[in-house]
Each structure stands twice: as C-alpha cells, then as structure tokens.
Design a protein around this motif. Structure first.
Motif, PDB file in Angstrom:
ATOM      1  N   ALA A   1       0.825  -1.205   0.000  1.00 54.05           N
ATOM      2  CA  ALA A   1       0.000   0.000   0.000  1.00 54.05           C
ATOM      3  C   ALA A   1       0.859   1.255   0.000  1.00 54.05           C
ATOM      4  O   ALA A   1       0.499   2.274  -0.610  1.00 54.05           O
ATOM      5  CB  ALA A   1      -0.948  -0.005   1.189  1.00 54.05           C
TER       6      ALA A   1
ATOM      7  N   GLY B   1     -12.457  -6.337  12.919  1.00 55.77           N
ATOM      8  CA  GLY B   1     -12.028  -6.686  11.576  1.00 55.77           C
ATOM      9  C   GLY B   1     -12.388  -8.109  11.232  1.00 55.77           C
ATOM     10  O   GLY B   1     -13.567  -8.471  11.180  1.00 55.77           O
TER      11      GLY B   1
ATOM     12  N   ASP C   1      -3.135  -5.122   3.508  1.00 60.97           N
ATOM     13  CA  ASP C   1      -3.054  -3.764   2.969  1.00 60.97           C
ATOM     14  C   ASP C   1      -3.233  -3.742   1.458  1.00 60.97           C
ATOM     15  O   ASP C   1      -3.483  -2.683   0.871  1.00 60.97           O
ATOM     16  CB  ASP C   1      -1.727  -3.113   3.351  1.00 60.97           C
ATOM     17  CG  ASP C   1      -0.531  -3.828   2.743  1.00 60.97           C
ATOM     18  OD1 ASP C   1      -0.256  -4.965   3.182  1.00 60.97           O
ATOM     19  OD2 ASP C   1       0.101  -3.261   1.827  1.00 60.97           O
TER      20      ASP C   1
ATOM     21  N   LEU D   1      -5.753  -4.986   0.101  1.00 65.79           N
ATOM     22  CA  LEU D   1      -7.196  -4.806  -0.046  1.00 65.79           C
ATOM     23  C   LEU D   1      -7.679  -3.517   0.598  1.00 65.79           C
ATOM     24  O   LEU D   1      -8.602  -2.872   0.098  1.00 65.79           O
ATOM     25  CB  LEU D   1      -7.932  -6.000   0.577  1.00 65.79           C
ATOM     26  CG  LEU D   1      -7.537  -7.378   0.046  1.00 65.79           C
ATOM     27  CD1 LEU D   1      -8.298  -8.465   0.805  1.00 65.79           C
ATOM     28  CD2 LEU D   1      -7.805  -7.472  -1.454  1.00 65.79           C
ATOM     29  N   ASP D   2      -7.073  -3.155   1.711  1.00 67.70           N
ATOM     30  CA  ASP D   2      -7.403  -1.922   2.428  1.00 67.70           C
ATOM     31  C   ASP D   2      -6.099  -1.343   2.960  1.00 67.70           C
ATOM     32  O   ASP D   2      -5.444  -1.971   3.790  1.00 67.70           O
ATOM     33  CB  ASP D   2      -8.375  -2.209   3.580  1.00 67.70           C
ATOM     34  CG  ASP D   2      -8.531  -1.014   4.511  1.00 67.70           C
ATOM     35  OD1 ASP D   2      -8.253   0.126   4.082  1.00 67.70           O
ATOM     36  OD2 ASP D   2      -8.940  -1.222   5.681  1.00 67.70           O
TER      37      ASP D   2
ATOM     38  N   ASP E   1      -5.414   0.639   5.150  1.00 62.73           N
ATOM     39  CA  ASP E   1      -5.372   0.824   6.599  1.00 62.73           C
ATOM     40  C   ASP E   1      -5.428  -0.491   7.366  1.00 62.73           C
ATOM     41  O   ASP E   1      -5.375  -0.490   8.600  1.00 62.73           O
ATOM     42  CB  ASP E   1      -6.528   1.716   7.052  1.00 62.73           C
ATOM     43  CG  ASP E   1      -6.409   3.128   6.509  1.00 62.73           C
ATOM     44  OD1 ASP E   1      -5.265   3.607   6.366  1.00 62.73           O
ATOM     45  OD2 ASP E   1      -7.446   3.749   6.218  1.00 62.73           O
ATOM     46  N   ALA E   2      -5.564  -1.603   6.678  1.00 62.78           N
ATOM     47  CA  ALA E   2      -5.673  -2.893   7.350  1.00 62.78           C
ATOM     48  C   ALA E   2      -4.319  -3.331   7.901  1.00 62.78           C
ATOM     49  O   ALA E   2      -3.279  -3.124   7.278  1.00 62.78           O
ATOM     50  CB  ALA E   2      -6.221  -3.943   6.403  1.00 62.78           C
TER      51      ALA E   2
ATOM     52  N   THR F   1      -9.368  -3.844  10.615  1.00 65.68           N
ATOM     53  CA  THR F   1      -9.792  -2.965   9.536  1.00 65.68           C
ATOM     54  C   THR F   1     -11.208  -2.486   9.800  1.00 65.68           C
ATOM     55  O   THR F   1     -12.013  -3.201  10.406  1.00 65.68           O
ATOM     56  CB  THR F   1      -9.727  -3.673   8.169  1.00 65.68           C
ATOM     57  OG1 THR F   1     -10.211  -2.798   7.162  1.00 65.68           O
ATOM     58  CG2 THR F   1     -10.556  -4.942   8.165  1.00 65.68           C
TER      59      THR F   1
ATOM     60  N   SER G   1     -12.949  -1.586   7.110  1.00 57.99           N
ATOM     61  CA  SER G   1     -13.558  -1.787   5.793  1.00 57.99           C
ATOM     62  C   SER G   1     -14.159  -3.183   5.678  1.00 57.99           C
ATOM     63  O   SER G   1     -13.805  -4.104   6.422  1.00 57.99           O
ATOM     64  CB  SER G   1     -12.504  -1.592   4.698  1.00 57.99           C
ATOM     65  OG  SER G   1     -11.971  -0.292   4.741  1.00 57.99           O
ATOM     66  N   ASP G   2     -15.049  -3.314   4.709  1.00 59.14           N
ATOM     67  CA  ASP G   2     -15.587  -4.621   4.342  1.00 59.14           C
ATOM     68  C   ASP G   2     -14.670  -5.233   3.300  1.00 59.14           C
ATOM     69  O   ASP G   2     -14.505  -4.686   2.203  1.00 59.14           O
ATOM     70  CB  ASP G   2     -17.008  -4.485   3.785  1.00 59.14           C
ATOM     71  CG  ASP G   2     -18.006  -4.040   4.831  1.00 59.14           C
ATOM     72  OD1 ASP G   2     -17.826  -4.418   6.004  1.00 59.14           O
ATOM     73  OD2 ASP G   2     -18.944  -3.308   4.474  1.00 59.14           O
ATOM     74  N   LEU G   3     -14.051  -6.360   3.642  1.00 59.02           N
ATOM     75  CA  LEU G   3     -13.106  -7.000   2.746  1.00 59.02           C
ATOM     76  C   LEU G   3     -13.733  -8.229   2.105  1.00 59.02           C
ATOM     77  O   LEU G   3     -14.596  -8.890   2.699  1.00 59.02           O
ATOM     78  CB  LEU G   3     -11.834  -7.398   3.509  1.00 59.02           C
ATOM     79  CG  LEU G   3     -11.091  -6.279   4.245  1.00 59.02           C
ATOM     80  CD1 LEU G   3      -9.814  -6.833   4.865  1.00 59.02           C
ATOM     81  CD2 LEU G   3     -10.783  -5.119   3.321  1.00 59.02           C
TER      82      LEU G   3
END
Length: 789
Positions: free
Chosen positions: A508, A723, A742, A744-745, A747-748, A769, A771-773
């Motif tokens: 990332a 998460g 990271d 995928l997101d 910030d993960a 995370t 986010s929805d992964l």
C-alpha cells in the motif's frame, strides 16, 4: 510569574517572485508550498528531484501581531528552532542572525515592541549556499556523499542519504513566541538523579538587572525544589545554585524487561518580592554505567543485553511528527521487543515528547551528537556553534532516565582511519577535537551521571582500529554490500551498533508513492548504490529468483526478515560475550526501499514480525548442529525441549526430549543428537525445536534445494468487531505463510506474519480494519501466500 504567548498564527511565506502564501508555524517551506497547491508531494514519484530548487532559494516568513504593555520588565522573542540560516527583524530593526538548526535562540525585544500592531520577519537564506561558502573558505572535507552537509549545523540527512531524499528545508520548525518576565527567570534547570535517591538540581537564573547594570546582583531570591514530598530551599544571590535532595528508598526506573518505569514529578520554584518563575518535569532514579572493556551497559548495577534499533528522523519535515506519531512509532519498537533506541547522528536531537515517551515506555536512548559520515571542520564559527548546541541539549535532556549514553558521532572515526580520509584531509581539521575533547568535557561538566563514547564504531582508544568486533562497538556492512547474510555466523562481536538488510515497503505504501502502472521493482524509491542488484544478489540460494513483481515484493521482504533475524539470533546466542545488537533501522522518513522494519507510511514490514520473534525474551535458535536457548528474563527457564525431525509430509522421523534449565539472563546450548543433526534427505525434511511457547523451524537445506509440494491450505474468514479472524489450516507444509491485507485496504493491519505450518497445523491471523473485505480475496494469492505457493 512569567507569561508566554505563542506566535504561531497569521504567518505568510514569500519567495523571490513575491507571491505570498499562508505559512504553518511550526513548519517549513516544503509543507507550506504543498498546502498551497504550488508543488506536488515531494515524496511521490520523482518529485524529489524536480523540487531541488527549493533548497537553493531564499524565503521570507512574515507575521503581524498585536501587543500591549503587560506590566513585565522584559519581553523576549523565544525561538525553539530555526532551520537554518536566518535573519530576524522586528518592526524593521534587525534582531540577529542564526546558522544552526540544532540551537534555540532568545532575543530581548521589549524595547522594540509597539502598543498595537507589530511586524516580525524571518528571512531564510539557502542552507546550500551557506554550506558551500563555508566549504570554499575552509577547504574541502571528505564525506560519504557529495553534499556540503558538514559545513552547516543542520540535519545531515536533509541533503539526501542512501535511504532518504534530498529535500533541503527552511522554516520555523519548532515553536516561537514571546516570553514576558520581571526580576528573574529560570534560565536552566538541570536535575541529575541517581539510584540512591539523591537528586542534584542545578539551576541557572537570569535577572533583568544583568542587562541594565552588567552585574548579577539584585533583590534576594528564594529557590525551592520538591520531589516525592522532599523539599529543599536556598537563598540565591547570584546566577547559579545547586539544591540537593534525598528521597529515601525510591522506586527505581528500569528499562523494559528489567523492572518498572517509576517516574517522579520534580518542581522548582523561584520566588522574590516582585514575582518569580516555576519549572516542572519528571525524573527517574537510576544509575547507568558503561563497562568499556566489553561495551556493556548496566542499569542499577544489572547488565542489560541491548535489543536495539536505530532511529532516523521520522519525517523529512519534522513539524509533522506529532506526539501521537512518536507514540505509535516507539510503541511499535516496544511491541517488537526492543529495549533501546539509538538516535542516529545524521539527524537531529529529538523533541521533548520523544524522550518523555521513552521514559514512560522503558526504552533506553543512545543519543548521538549530530555528526555523521563526514569530516567536520573545527574552525569558527563551527566550534562555538557545536559547543552552544551541545550545552543546550545535554542540559535539556539530563532529567530523562531513559537517556543512557552520549555518543560523539556516527562512523567518522572509522572514516578517518579506514576510508582514506587522512590523506585527503592534508592536515585539515576533521572533528577529532569535538569527539575526544569538547563533547566529553561538556558531558562531564553538565551530565556526569551518564557515560560518553567518542563514536561508533569505536574500539575504546584512538590508536585502535575503530571497527574491531572484539572491542567496543562494531558496524557490520559487508553483509548487504558484498556477503551472504550467513556471514554473520563468522562474527564474534562484543556489541553490534549497526547491521541490516534492505527490503521494499508495504504494498500500500508503494502503491501510494508511485503512479506506475503496473508496479515494478523500479517503482520504489531506491537510494542505495546498486540497491536493486544487491536485493536480488542477496536472495542467493536461499530463495528463488522472482519472475513477477508480486514475487519480487514478497521474496525480497522475506529475505530482509530472514537476514536480520539470522544476525540477531547469532549475536544473542553469544551472550554475555556479546551484549547488544542495534538493528539498522526501525523507521523511515518517506516511502522507500530501505533497511527499515516500519516503512515511511508507518506500516510494519515482514521484518518487524521477524524482529519480534528474534527479540523475544525467550528464544530458540538452531545453528551448526546445536540448539541455543536464550533466556533474557529474571527467572530460570526450565522444561522439556522437544526436538523432532519431520518429513515435509509432517511425519515424525526422529525425536528426542532433553531436560533443560537455562539460568536467568543466560544461554544454554544443546548439541543435536546425530539422528536429528543429520537428515536422511535434506531436500525433504525439516527440524522443529520447541520449549514451552517458543518454537523454531529449521530446514536442512536452503529453500531453493527443498522439494516443497505446491502449497495447499484450507481457510475460513470470520467477521469480528475489529475486523476479521482468518484461520488457515495446512494441507501441505506451508513455508513462511504471510497475509498482506493492505493490498485490499491500505489501513488494514495483520497481527502476525511468516508462520511455517506442518500439515494439519493451523494459524489464526487477526486483521484489523474498518472496511468490508472480500473474504475470498483475503485468503487468495497474492494477499495470502508462502514460499511454496
């Protein structure tokens, strides 16, 4: 009492073209131009090179503020940090000039202030131009880089390094404001605390009468100090005083892993007929000593095995480094098992927040004076500047129990002895007088509670080869530059203050820093000479040659982690002969391929996870037919050591159980029995050693010679509050399994990496995370992968 008013608002920045933009104070020109949309981000793509003109230009900061008489006798303009070559004027009257980023300045301005609007102007010349003028006047000096950083008292790495960009800054980089006071103020408070509960509070007072009569006499003052309910008081007639207090049986301050970090509030008060001043700060009671014959640090009489990391400036634009950011970065060090941070000499003295956090976290601090990789002139104006900055910071940092060592420089003694500097200097000064005379005399005068070491590497005496592993501190750089990392096994050092291996930043981070489509190895900033070549050569026969970017990214990150862990394990197994490793390096200042464990965006690289394992309090390492059990705790480590030779299918082929007892702070070695030391087939077998929760997995051959099956696993993904919980069960052996959420997101964050599983074993990864992964993507290549996938 004095009053302080910050002057951080209403500033503008103007360049040669006369265009004014809002300026942030504290800050610098680069961040102001970036905020105004006038330049691209210097950290992205090749913008570093296109913005080099900024460091060669002149800049003007200007603000207007209102003021009215406040009843005090004196008002000073207090500048905590000006970067670097500056001239200040107030209401058109010149206050003075500066040429030292590392100093603070105080200008009396009461006589120039107007009732109403006042204009303050700070004009910055080019640090480049200043340094080049000084070089022309004093004569060329050799340095590691063809830059003039030795000729200006400024962060050397600002001029570019083998991990950092050339972004020569200018600006008001630390707080600036007006301090008003009457009669007297506390100009300096320097507490020196020891483990026996004594604290000497050295105080220097400034009086208004000094500036009107030239003498220090005036109204009598009372000086009071108090800590832990113990109070001392003294009548003060002159400028200096020392108050001595004794706290009976204090709780001691210890580095992490050795005890609690007990801290005490110390208050100092200056009072008189017409007011006074006050100071508060935290101290800790502890003793630190250096046993130079083996370069062994001891705290409160207890030798400490140093599990260290080198620290570079966390941002090229230091005003962006907040206390929260420092807490995150030093917290990452603590979570990796680190107990010492070396503030490297090519940067700056760090902020008060840095040392406060180190006190709280139990991180010892090795503080280099800011000299690195160059011959430095000792003529004026540099000698006086160096003395002024050293006096300021030795006094400022004396109260911190975390500060364990003052060190004169980084690699300059080695440069003079081994890099051909002596002949090139032609008898010109090069810094020896600083490292062997000026700096140790200042430390001895102002901070005798701490040891001083002239430089690193250094063997303890000027006539000795400075980088002798058998004495003092050594830096090991043939590994990375020329040798395979297994060469660490040939070293038997006393204390390794620098060693490391490169790896790229997180995906990332690289994706943010480069606009390349697609990403390639060349997309990453690479500042080291032949860095890309060394990354690939460093894979050696350990890992396969990468054919794609995804393979390159994973394999070079993995190789970095393995190389550094190999060195740490080797050096820890030599305890107590070897008593320290300081990895190069913890952090980065921008997104770059480097030696760091945490990249320039604050993301943990696989090295960080390997560091956490290698710096664990209890460690098992397998090398050359023996198992070393390292116990860096205050309790013995006893139990049944399980040693099993497995087929890659997971089938146990041979097993031994050995009863062991490892004394506190000690190492025990166990020879592998012949049927475990020698495999039937090195390509299809591995060894697992386990004692309690500690485990080591060792192959009998390099990965390129192991007949791994194609990796097969079963994975499940469960959503949890913070998460995801990812459970991976091995169907085949999985070598160095790693999860990179990271991708995928950005910030993960994942809690573990580089896990080797035998068939039937499982590992659980926790991914944090918001986010929805995609669960399928989370358990598929290239997010989830291993050596044999």
């Amino acid at each position: 009492m004095s009053s302080y008013r910050p002057l951080h608002d209403g500033w503008s920045l103007t360049g040669r073209d006369g265009t004014a933009v809002p300026a942030g104070v504290p800050g610098c020109v680069h961040t102001d131009l970036l905020a105004a949309g006038l330049i691209p981000d210097p950290y992205l793509d090749d913008n570093e090179h296109r913005l080099a003109w900024i460091g060669r230009s002149e800049w003007t900061y200007r603000t207007t503020f209102t003021w009215s008489p406040d009843g005090h006798e004196r008002t000073d303009l207090v500048c905590e940090g000006l970067d670097t070559v500056a001239t200040l004027t107030l209401n058109g009257v010149r206050l003075g000039s500066t040429a030292n980023q590392h100093r603070g300045y105080r200008f009396p301005v009461r006589h120039l202030l107007r009732d109403g609007d006042n204009e303050l102007v700070v004009r910055f010349g080019s640090a480049y131009a200043y340094a080049e003028e000084q070089r022309a006047a004093l004569g060329e000096r050799p340095a590691a880089y063809d830059e003039p950083y030795a000729f200006v008292r400024k962060s050397a790495c600002n001029f570019g390094w083998d991990w950092g960009p050339n972004v020569v800054t200018a600006g008001i980089w630390r707080p600036i404001g007006l301090e008003s006071w009457s009669r007297a103020r506390l100009a300096e408070v320097r507490p020196l605390a020891r483990a026996d509960g004594t604290v000497e509070v050295h105080v220097r007072v400034e009086r208004t009468t000094e500036h009107t009569t030239g003498h220090t006499t005036g109204h009598p003052l009372t000086l009071t100090a108090e800590v832990a309910g113990v109070r001392a008081e003294q009548r003060l007639e002159g400028r200096t005083a020392t108050l001595r207090l004794r706290v009976p049986e204090p709780d001691l301050w210890w580095p992490r892993g050795y005890g609690a970090q007990s801290l005490y509030d110390l208050s100092v008060r200056l009072s008189g007929e017409d007011g006074g001043d006050a100071w508060t700060g935290r101290i800790g009671f502890r003793d630190v000593e250096l046993r130079p014959e083996a370069f062994r640090l001891a705290v409160n009489g207890v030798p400490v095995f140093v599990k260290g990391v080198n620290w570079i400036p966390d941002d090229c634009f230091p005003a962006r480094v907040t206390r929260d950011r420092l807490a995150e970065r030093l917290g990452q060090a603590v979570a990796a098992g680190v107990n010492l941070v070396r503030v490297w000499g090519g940067g700056t003295y760090e902020s008060d927040d840095f040392y406060d956090l180190a006190d709280e976290l139990g991180l010892l601090v090795w503080q280099d004076f800011p000299f690195a990789c160059a011959a430095y002139p000792e003529e004026e104006p540099f000698r006086s500047e160096v003395e002024a900055e050293a006096r300021r910071h030795v006094a400022r940092l004396a109260r911190h129990p975390s500060l364990a060592l003052w060190c004169g420089n980084n690699e300059n003694l080695e440069g003079y002895a081994d890099w051909g500097w002596r002949d090139r200097l032609e008898h010109r000064s090069w810094g020896a007088g600083f490292y062997h005379d000026l700096l140790p005399s200042i430390v001895a005068e102002l901070d005798p509670t701490r040891p001083y070491w002239p430089g690193s590497p250094y063997s303890g005496a000027p006539h000795l080869p400075p980088n002798d592993p058998a004495r003092g501190t050594t830096h090991i750089w043939d590994v990375w530059n020329r040798e395979d990392y297994t060469r660490y096994a040939a070293y038997r050092p006393r204390f390794v203050a620098e060693f490391g291996f490169q790896g790229p930043p997180a995906y990332a981070t690289l994706r943010r820093a480069s606009s390349d489509e697609p990403l390639t190895p060349a997309s990453s900033h690479q500042k080291a000479i032949d860095g890309e070549g060394k990354l690939l050569r460093g894979l050696g026969t350990h890992l396969p040659r990468p054919e794609t970017f995804d393979d390159w990214h994973y394999l070079t990150q993995l190789n970095q982690a393995r190389a550094v862990a190999y060195g740490i394990e080797r050096f820890r197994s030599l305890m107590p002969y070897c008593m320290g490793t300081v990895v190069w390096q913890l952090n980065d200042c921008w997104p770059v391929t480097s030696w760091s464990a945490v990249d320039g965006d604050g993301r943990r690289k696989p090295l960080w996870y390997a560091l956490r394992r290698a710096y664990a309090d209890r460690l098992i390492t397998v090398r050359d037919g023996e198992v070393a059990l390292v116990n860096d705790t205050s309790e013995p480590w006893s139990g049944e050591l399980d040693l099993v030779r497995h087929a890659l299918t997971g089938e146990p082929l041979a097993k031994e159980v050995v009863s062991v007892r490892v004394a506190p702070r000690a190492v025990t070695r166990v020879a592998l029995p012949p049927r475990l030391a020698t495999p039937g087939d090195p390509a299809t077998e591995l060894l697992v050693a386990r004692l309690d929760e500690a485990r080591a997995v060792s192959c009998y051959a390099n990965d390129t010679a192991v007949a791994y099956p194609q990796a097969v696993w079963e994975a499940s993904v469960e959503r949890v509050g913070s998460g995801y919980r990812v459970t991976v069960t091995a169907v085949t052996v999985l070598r160095e399994l790693a999860l990179f959420p990271d991708r995928l997101d950005p910030d993960a964050v994942v809690d573990d990496q580089l896990v080797t599983l035998l068939p039937g074993e499982s590992a659980v990864f926790h991914v944090t995370t918001a986010s929805d992964l995609d669960a399928r993507a989370l358990t598929a290549f290239p997010v989830l992968r291993c050596v044999n996938s």
